[in-house]
Design an enzyme around this catalytic site. Structure first.
Site, PDB file in Angstrom:
ATOM      1  N   GLY A 125       1.014  -1.180  -0.126  1.00 35.39           N
ATOM      2  CA  GLY A 125      -0.068  -0.016   0.145  1.00 35.39           C
ATOM      3  C   GLY A 125       0.834   1.115   0.002  1.00 35.39           C
ATOM      4  CB  ALA A 126       2.060   3.343  -1.703  1.00 36.05           C
ATOM      5  CB  SER A 212       3.148  -3.385  -3.401  1.00 38.04           C
ATOM      6  OG  SER A 212       3.352  -2.082  -4.149  1.00 38.04           O
ATOM      7  CB  ALA A 213       4.724  -0.911   0.266  1.00 39.01           C
ATOM      8  CG  ASP A 339       4.321  -5.696 -10.706  1.00 39.12           C
ATOM      9  OD1 ASP A 339       3.217  -5.772 -10.049  1.00 39.12           O
ATOM     10  OD2 ASP A 339       5.282  -6.466 -10.461  1.00 39.12           O
ATOM     11  CG  HIS A 454       1.335  -3.383  -8.619  1.00 43.07           C
ATOM     12  ND1 HIS A 454       2.343  -3.583  -8.329  1.00 43.07           N
ATOM     13  CD2 HIS A 454       0.869  -2.343  -7.426  1.00 43.07           C
ATOM     14  CE1 HIS A 454       2.897  -3.234  -7.380  1.00 43.07           C
ATOM     15  NE2 HIS A 454       2.041  -2.592  -6.449  1.00 43.07           N
TER      16      HIS A 454
END
Length: 562
Positions: A125-126, A212-213, A339, A454
């Site tokens: 979630g960045a 991701s994160a 992605d 992504h």
């Protein structure tokens, strides 16, 4: 009469067979009781939701042990996510009291499970938003671990951690060193190490996995000296610590920006920090929201500002210099083939419009934003590298796909390949595995050339085609079954081919001299094993681009001293 007797005996046996459950479990802080969820006639999963793994964290402080509780904690509902902005950035949600985890323990017929491998999931979630029970569809969280646990024979744990300003604000020095979200993850993994035996898990066989994160977080946990002996294996899906979005370049500037938004003066740094610590946490959280109006000025990835820092402690040096700490950790990592498409579609919106032309000018503007520290020479160099195969009159689909490839390579694929190479180089008995997930997107409305967007791998890994069968086709269940088999075999043995679950093809290990990878989709066969993933572009970014001089004065010249 015989049939009736048989039916009664069968019923009693089934009742007994389905009664294997942990019941009340003693943890270091107190007793917990979860809920048994049936997975079919002969299996179930004991689910514990909302177990605290640390106390309510102090503002920009490392988490402390939970003081404990009396009686039995009913662990049957998810707790609040950590305080964060909403997806549309219009408000906040969650709480500062958020350090909780969830556990899914598969059970069979007559006796409770023992000594199971453990998989700890870190959400993405960045570094700005997300939760251990995020993205609910038809009452089913995307990260619900029941299907992996039941089909893979492993315990699945999902954890919360602080995000946004409360998780990653930093002054770049010991006053507010940052990485609080990473410390939360570390506290959760440590809790699992100390307590999972009581739930039937093997504390000496823990695998981290994330996307991701969360994938970059997994990589950071591997690199940290604090992780020594905590876990044996790790899986990164679409992100590593070397990804350009996974490290803050100028933490103090970001901290001052948030301080101004909450009304703290920034001329005196000590006063500013005191002001921030007593500011309303919701105000601080909203002070970290992404300014969506800034998208027109450059690539959207430049707006993802909250991420880990080199703090000289948890992350003592630039990530590229810490892979010696991963020598004994088995590592499996890869990316989705598209992605970067989500980012590319914002940066160059014409790529998703059927009748719109994507121009050379648009592509060069994108490259200029991604490579700004190296100036015009990098734009020309990168454009030539990506357009060399186009021919004199390239079809628009080819041009548009190239834009998605550029962002996929730059943000995800190339950093992951570098991380795999560094891991293989430093490995001492540990194995390395590489993959590319390219199942065609299920998101409607995208052009025909779009493959795996992504995060699209997660629905298959978490068994949604089985949990929500009406929304999927048999080919999706084939893919889901294969992914769960590879991932849980790896968690058990360090080798995705070896374990209790049958896999469709042998996945060869990645090494310093050979770079095989597995192409993952619904038709995995011998031709799915390939070599040297996008090596032309990996070589471009790691050799040609890296050799270009840094020209932008606002960028640090030495990444080791960011």
């Amino acid at each position: 009469m015989k049939f009736l007797t048989f039916a009664v005996v069968l019923g009693l046996w089934l009742a007994q067979a389905s009664s294997a459950t942990l019941g009340v479990v003693q943890t270091e802080a107190g007793k917990v009781q979860g809920k048994k969820e049936s997975m079919g006639l002969f299996s179930s999963v004991d689910v514990f939701k909302g177990i605290p793994f640390a106390d309510v964290p102090g503002r920009w402080e490392i988490p402390k042990p939970h003081p404990g509780w009396d009686g039995v904690l009913k662990a049957t509902k998810y707790m609040d996510r950590c305080l964060q902005v909403t997806l549309l950035q219009s408000s906040s949600q969650g709480s500062e009291d958020c350090l909780y985890l969830n556990i899914h323990v598969p059970q069979g017929l007559l006796s409770v499970s023992k000594d199971l491998p453990v998989m700890v999931y870190i959400f993405g979630g960045a570094f700005l938003l997300g939760a251990s029970n995020d993205v609910t569809f038809l009452g089913n969280s995307l990260y619900d671990g029941n299907q992996i646990a039941d089909r893979g024979g492993v315990i699945v744990v999902s954890v919360n951690y602080r995000v946004g300003p409360l998780g990653f604000l930093s002054t770049g020095d010991p006053r507010m060193p940052g990485n609080y979200g990473l410390w939360d993850q570390h506290a959760a993994i440590s809790w699992v190490k100390r307590n999972i035996k009581a739930f039937g898990g093997n504390p000496d066989n823990i695998t981290l996995f994330g996307q991701s994160a969360g994938a970059a977080s997994v990589n950071y946990q591997m690199l940290s000296p604090y992780s020594k002996g905590l876990f044996r294996r790790a899986i990164s899906q679409g992100g590593v610590a070397l990804s350009p979005w996974a490290m803050q370049k100028d933490p103090m500037t970001l901290t001052k920006k948030v301080a101004r938004k909450v009304g703290c003066r920034t001329t005196n740094e000590e006063e500013m920090l005191t002001c921030l610590r007593i500011s309303d946490p919701v105000g601080v959280t909203m002070g970290g929201k992404v300014n969506l109006l800034m998208i027109v000025t450059g690539p959207v990835v430049n707006l993802l500002e909250f991420s880990p820092v080199v703090d000289g402690d948890f992350i003592p040096d630039h990530p590229s210099k810490l892979f010696n700490n991963t020598a004994n950790i088995d590592y499996l990592a890869g990316t989705n083939s598209m992605d970067g498409h989500m980012f590319a579609g914002i940066d160059v919106s014409s790529i998703n419009k059927r009748n719109a032309e994507t121009t050379v000018k648009e592509i060069k503007k994108l490259l200029s934003g991604l490579t700004k520290e190296k100036g015009e020479a990098a734009v020309i160099s990168a454009y030539n590298a990506y357009s060399t195969h186009w021919g004199s009159v390239p079809p628009q689909d080819v041009v548009k796909k190239t834009v998605a490839d550029i962002e996929t390579d730059f943000l995800f694929l190339v950093p992951t390949q570098i991380a795999l190479q560094l891991h293989a180089k430093h490995a001492q008995g540990a194995k390395t595995f590489s993959y590319l997930f390219n199942m065609k997107t299920r998101i409607p409305g995208f052009p025909s050339w779009v493959e795996a967007e992504h995060a699209e791998d997660l629905q298959y890994l978490f068994g949604k085609p089985f949990a929500l069968p009406l929304v999927y086709f048999p080919r999706h269940r084939d893919l889901s079954s294969d992914m769960i088999a590879y991932w849980t075999n790896f968690a058990k043995t360090g080798n995705p081919n070896t374990g209790n679950n049958r896999v469709p093809v042998l996945w060869p290990a990645f090494s310093s001299t050979q770079h095989p990878y597995l192409v993952i989709n619904s038709k995995i066969n011998k031709s799915s094993v390939r070599y040297d993933l996008r090596s032309e572009y990996v070589n471009y970014w790691t050799k040609t681009y890296s050799s270009l001089p840094i020209v932008a004065s606002n960028q640090p010249a030495n990444p080791e001293h960011d």
